[in-house]
Design an enzyme around this catalytic site. Structure first.
Site, mmCIF file in Angstrom:
data_model
loop_
_atom_site.group_PDB
_atom_site.id
_atom_site.type_symbol
_atom_site.label_atom_id
_atom_site.label_comp_id
_atom_site.label_asym_id
_atom_site.label_seq_id
_atom_site.Cartn_x
_atom_site.Cartn_y
_atom_site.Cartn_z
ATOM 1 N N ASP A 21 0.830 -1.141 -0.037
ATOM 2 C CA ASP A 21 0.054 -0.101 -0.062
ATOM 3 C C ASP A 21 0.885 1.080 0.009
ATOM 4 O O ASP A 21 1.880 1.105 0.581
ATOM 5 C CB ASP A 21 -1.012 -0.331 1.210
ATOM 6 C CG ASP A 21 -1.752 1.253 1.481
ATOM 7 O OD1 ASP A 21 -2.063 1.613 0.301
ATOM 8 O OD2 ASP A 21 -2.113 1.543 2.570
ATOM 9 N N ASN A 23 -0.641 4.536 0.121
ATOM 10 C CA ASN A 23 -1.416 5.787 0.475
ATOM 11 C C ASN A 23 -2.108 5.915 1.787
ATOM 12 O O ASN A 23 -2.849 6.417 2.109
ATOM 13 C CB ASN A 23 -2.411 6.219 -0.653
ATOM 14 C CG ASN A 23 -3.342 5.369 -0.921
ATOM 15 O OD1 ASN A 23 -3.324 4.268 -0.452
ATOM 16 N ND2 ASN A 23 -4.324 5.579 -1.556
ATOM 17 N N ASP A 25 -4.506 3.424 2.907
ATOM 18 C CA ASP A 25 -5.735 3.184 2.751
ATOM 19 C C ASP A 25 -5.969 1.554 3.132
ATOM 20 O O ASP A 25 -7.021 1.244 3.190
ATOM 21 C CB ASP A 25 -6.618 3.567 1.518
ATOM 22 C CG ASP A 25 -6.251 2.726 0.351
ATOM 23 O OD1 ASP A 25 -5.136 1.914 0.571
ATOM 24 O OD2 ASP A 25 -6.765 3.034 -0.804
ATOM 25 N N ASP A 98 -3.382 -10.551 -16.142
ATOM 26 C CA ASP A 98 -4.508 -11.524 -16.039
ATOM 27 C C ASP A 98 -5.499 -11.328 -16.965
ATOM 28 O O ASP A 98 -6.228 -10.213 -17.030
ATOM 29 C CB ASP A 98 -5.002 -11.644 -14.738
ATOM 30 C CG ASP A 98 -5.155 -12.909 -13.999
ATOM 31 O OD1 ASP A 98 -5.783 -13.657 -14.636
ATOM 32 O OD2 ASP A 98 -4.624 -13.177 -13.218
ATOM 33 N N ASP A 200 -7.139 -16.893 -17.247
ATOM 34 C CA ASP A 200 -7.986 -17.416 -16.360
ATOM 35 C C ASP A 200 -8.878 -18.676 -16.833
ATOM 36 O O ASP A 200 -9.611 -18.327 -17.792
ATOM 37 C CB ASP A 200 -8.666 -16.237 -15.574
ATOM 38 C CG ASP A 200 -9.337 -16.436 -14.082
ATOM 39 O OD1 ASP A 200 -8.554 -17.100 -13.436
ATOM 40 O OD2 ASP A 200 -10.705 -16.709 -14.004
ATOM 41 N N GLU A 254 -4.664 -20.974 -17.211
ATOM 42 C CA GLU A 254 -5.046 -21.784 -16.330
ATOM 43 C C GLU A 254 -5.991 -23.057 -16.761
ATOM 44 O O GLU A 254 -7.066 -22.657 -17.462
ATOM 45 C CB GLU A 254 -5.743 -20.850 -15.363
ATOM 46 C CG GLU A 254 -5.946 -21.701 -13.860
ATOM 47 C CD GLU A 254 -6.884 -20.919 -13.037
ATOM 48 O OE1 GLU A 254 -6.702 -21.283 -11.828
ATOM 49 O OE2 GLU A 254 -7.760 -20.575 -13.556
ATOM 50 N N HIS A 327 -2.401 -17.247 -5.660
ATOM 51 C CA HIS A 327 -3.354 -16.720 -5.010
ATOM 52 C C HIS A 327 -4.374 -17.561 -4.477
ATOM 53 O O HIS A 327 -5.232 -17.030 -3.947
ATOM 54 C CB HIS A 327 -3.942 -15.592 -5.416
ATOM 55 C CG HIS A 327 -4.648 -15.623 -6.845
ATOM 56 N ND1 HIS A 327 -4.007 -16.363 -8.063
ATOM 57 C CD2 HIS A 327 -5.920 -15.604 -7.214
ATOM 58 C CE1 HIS A 327 -4.863 -16.568 -8.878
ATOM 59 N NE2 HIS A 327 -6.099 -15.986 -8.560
ATOM 60 N N ASP A 328 -4.833 -18.692 -4.940
ATOM 61 C CA ASP A 328 -5.630 -19.655 -4.778
ATOM 62 C C ASP A 328 -5.256 -20.571 -3.861
ATOM 63 O O ASP A 328 -6.003 -21.668 -3.492
ATOM 64 C CB ASP A 328 -6.176 -20.319 -6.173
ATOM 65 C CG ASP A 328 -6.916 -19.389 -7.046
ATOM 66 O OD1 ASP A 328 -7.272 -18.377 -6.575
ATOM 67 O OD2 ASP A 328 -6.699 -19.443 -8.270
HETATM 68 O O1 ISL Z 1 -9.570 -22.104 -5.834
HETATM 69 C C1 ISL Z 1 -9.273 -22.987 -6.903
HETATM 70 C C2 ISL Z 1 -8.287 -23.697 -6.844
HETATM 71 O O2 ISL Z 1 -8.341 -25.051 -5.802
HETATM 72 C C3 ISL Z 1 -10.421 -23.068 -7.608
HETATM 73 O O3 ISL Z 1 -11.714 -23.667 -7.554
HETATM 74 C C4 ISL Z 1 -10.312 -21.956 -8.801
HETATM 75 O O4 ISL Z 1 -11.522 -21.207 -8.407
HETATM 76 C C5 ISL Z 1 -10.090 -22.157 -10.156
HETATM 77 O O5 ISL Z 1 -8.857 -22.970 -10.196
HETATM 78 C C6 ISL Z 1 -10.216 -20.989 -11.092
HETATM 79 O O6 ISL Z 1 -9.385 -20.140 -10.502
HETATM 80 C C7 ISL Z 1 -9.388 -18.636 -11.264
HETATM 81 O O7 ISL Z 1 -10.487 -18.358 -11.575
HETATM 82 C C8 ISL Z 1 -11.495 -17.946 -10.582
HETATM 83 C C9 ISL Z 1 -10.941 -17.001 -9.796
HETATM 84 O O8 ISL Z 1 -11.581 -17.066 -8.432
HETATM 85 C C10 ISL Z 1 -9.469 -17.583 -9.134
HETATM 86 O O9 ISL Z 1 -8.854 -16.648 -8.312
HETATM 87 C C11 ISL Z 1 -8.637 -17.705 -10.555
HETATM 88 O O10 ISL Z 1 -7.347 -17.992 -10.046
HETATM 89 C C12 ISL Z 1 -12.629 -17.323 -11.067
HETATM 90 O O11 ISL Z 1 -12.338 -16.032 -11.911
HETATM 91 CA CA CA Z 2 -3.519 2.030 -1.327
#
Ligand code: ISL
Ligand code: CA
Length: 558
Positions: A21, A23, A25, A98, A200, A254, A327-328
């Site tokens: 971050d 600023n 927020d 992305d 994605d 993905e 991030h998942d």
């Molecule tokens: O979280 C998961 C992995 O175990 C999956 O169910 C995931 O949602 C899937 O792989 C798809 O992921 C991508 O598309 C989703 C988004 O929520 C995820 O962050 C993204 O990486 C929908 O856009």
């Molecule tokens: Ca910020």
């Protein structure tokens, strides 16, 4: 094999909301990323993958986009984005964005327009279906986030399809104007000079016409009617031909539940579709049929899966995308390493596994300092849309116990990956001077970038060392792959081979000292030590220490 920049690269994924971050927020932003670019260059990163920064109601961490060509206000402006892109290029790094085009947000103008009375120009942009009543869904498909994949719109009196959250209606790729819009949008970003896309859930964009009922499955009913659907290859070839082939860019798609053979139908060079796919096989090593049915994982299975992908991509002219985190996913150190006694050694071991196979390694923010899963205290700590929906489903529909749900979510929730980046030991880990949008992991006084950089024996310095090593050892990038001791329950041993050059990687994935018996071809070779995570002489070991790693290079005869 064709040599190219994205094969030589090391990718770093930024989840902008949680990175830095600038600023106060409490929300990470583009200016924060700009401020940290020298950090990434110092680590040796050559490509940055930015998770979505587009305008979004933020129902699903920005994966619900309401304007593909605008920057989310809290992240900055298009001018700051342009500056980010320029500065990144000046530092010799590239940027991939992305591309989230299986669905939009329900607040996207296309969707809003599509809800209007028919005929309207946007009706076919999405999957609207009429049924007898609000309670009757058009088919039995389920959402990735739990529950039905259909939502009823009371004004339009029709259901629409959403494979993810109800705020993420699926786009109808079968309708040509949709594809034209997407191409136009891709050109908008490519013309700015970006270097590619992470696409994605790209393997599910083509749904079987008629949207037939799925066969019975415990989870994700309907999957067989859109996974690698009937026209997915046509669509990707069209994007490649009309857009991507006009730029020097890379793509990584993905691909949920894809096997290596099918992956080749997307990434083999002559396909002209994608450059790599993100598969999930190794991420499924600790669950059965669904990520929430968690089981213990085994080294033997993990290495078997990863080796299979090595062999298959090499055989079929594809290229691997290597990762243990994003991030998942939960934090890899908590999942596959040992956070109690062998934090540093096991963190380095995971770095080694990631950075010494064939393929392009992807590092997720914080992985390089050994960030760990969050110690959740109560159900309120889970804020991700997926976790919330799974909680509701588990509790209300399946009547699962609190204890089970809490344990499962704590282990697997995506929230684990999304806590703020830990920069230093100042308040909020240096992520923000304000109130962070998500709680900071309490271990930040010990685990942070500043400490890691200053400690020559840290996980961070090991990542940096290995990234540098890849740059000077082409064998680590382009060499073929051979697995040894394939049935050993704790050791992972393989060699990489490029012409006369051989690099041998040995890892002990356990808390015990393990005797090691190597094949003759290995014991008869003379080796020199390149890297280890213990103070260790440069000869072939007879036993390996807990979480020990050795990277050896064949001595040249000269
Ligand atoms: O979280 C998961 C992995 O175990 C999956 O169910 C995931 O949602 C899937 O792989 C798809 O992921 C991508 O598309 C989703 C988004 O929520 C995820 O962050 C993204 O990486 C929908 O856009
Ligand atoms: Ca910020």
């Amino acid at each position: 094999m064709r040599h190219t920049w994205y094969k030589d690269a090391v990718v770093y994924q930024i989840y902008p909301r949680s990175f830095q971050d600038s600023n106060g927020d409490g929300i990470g932003d583009l200016q924060g990323i700009i401020n940290r670019l020298p950090y990434l260059a110092q680590l040796g990163i050559t490509i940055i993958w930015l998770s979505p920064i587009y305008q979004s109601p933020n129902d699903d961490g920005g994966y619900d986009i309401s304007d593909y060509c605008a920057i989310q206000k809290e992240f900055g402006t298009m001018a700051i984005y342009d500056e980010f892109l320029n500065r990144t290029h000046q530092l010799g790094m590239k940027v991939i964005m992305d591309l989230v085009v299986n669905h939009t947000s329900d607040e996207h103008p296309w969707f809003i327009a599509s809800k209007q009375e028919q005929p309207n120009q946007y009706h076919n942009y999405y999957f609207w279906r009429k049924t007898q009543s609000a309670h009757q869904t058009p088919n039995n498909w389920s959402s990735f986030f739990g529950g039905s994949a259909w939502k009823y719109d009371a004004d339009k009196k029709q259901h629409f399809l959403h494979l993810f959250s109800p705020k993420q209606p699926d786009l109808n790729w079968g309708y040509p104007p949709v594809r034209e819009e997407i191409k136009k949008m891709m050109r908008f970003w490519l013309d700015k000079g970006i270097d590619g896309f992470r696409c994605d859930v790209i393997t599910i964009i083509s749904k079987k016409p008629g949207l037939p009922n799925g066969r019975f499955r415990l989870v994700l009913k309907g999957f067989e009617h859109y996974a690698n659907g009937p026209h997915v290859h046509d669509y990707l070839q069209e994007l490649h031909r009309d857009v991507l082939s006009h730029y020097d860019v890379m793509t990584v798609g993905e691909a949920t539940f894809i096997d290596a053979k099918t992956a080749l139908t997307y990434v083999a060079e002559d396909r002209k579709e994608l450059d790599m796919v993100i598969h999930f096989d190794h991420m499924n090593v600790d669950s059965i049929s669904n990520k929430w049915l968690i089981v213990p994982w085994h080294v033997k299975k993990l290495k078997k899966i990863l080796a299979h992908w090595q062999y298959e991509m090499i055989r079929g002219g594809g290229w691997n995308c290597l990762y243990f985190e994003n991030h998942d996913q939960p934090r890899s150190l908590s999942r596959f390493g040992n956070t109690e006694t062998y934090r540093v050694q096991s963190g380095k071991l995971l770095a080694t596994y990631l950075l010494t196979q064939q393929g392009t390694p992807f590092i997720y923010q914080g992985q390089e300092i050994g960030m760990e899963n969050y110690p959740f205290q109560s159900f309120d700590d889970f804020i991700d849309v997926e976790a919330r929906r799974i909680y509701t489903l588990g509790k209300r529909v399946l009547h699962l116990s609190d204890e089970f749900l809490f344990k499962t979510l704590s282990y697997m929730s995506r929230d684990n990956a999304r806590t703020p980046m830990q920069w230093d030991s100042s308040v909020n880990a240096g992520f923000t001077t304000g109130h962070p949008w998500m709680k900071v992991h309490p271990n930040y006084p010990d685990v942070n970038v500043e400490k890691e950089i200053n400690n020559p024996d840290s996980i961070w310095n090991f990542y940096r060392q290995l990234i540098a090593l890849r740059k000077d050892q082409p064998t680590l990038i382009y060499g073929s792959f051979q697995l040894f001791l394939k049935n050993h329950p704790h050791l992972v041993v393989y060699q990489r081979l490029l012409e006369e050059d051989i690099i041998l990687v040995l890892m002990n994935f356990s808390t015990r000292i393990i005797d090691i018996r190597l094949p003759r071809s290995v014991t008869q070779t003379r080796w020199q030590l390149l890297v280890s995570n213990y103070a260790q002489p440069s000869e072939l070991p007879r036993r390996m220490q807990p979480y020990e790693v050795l990277i050896l290079k064949k001595k040249s005869n000269a």
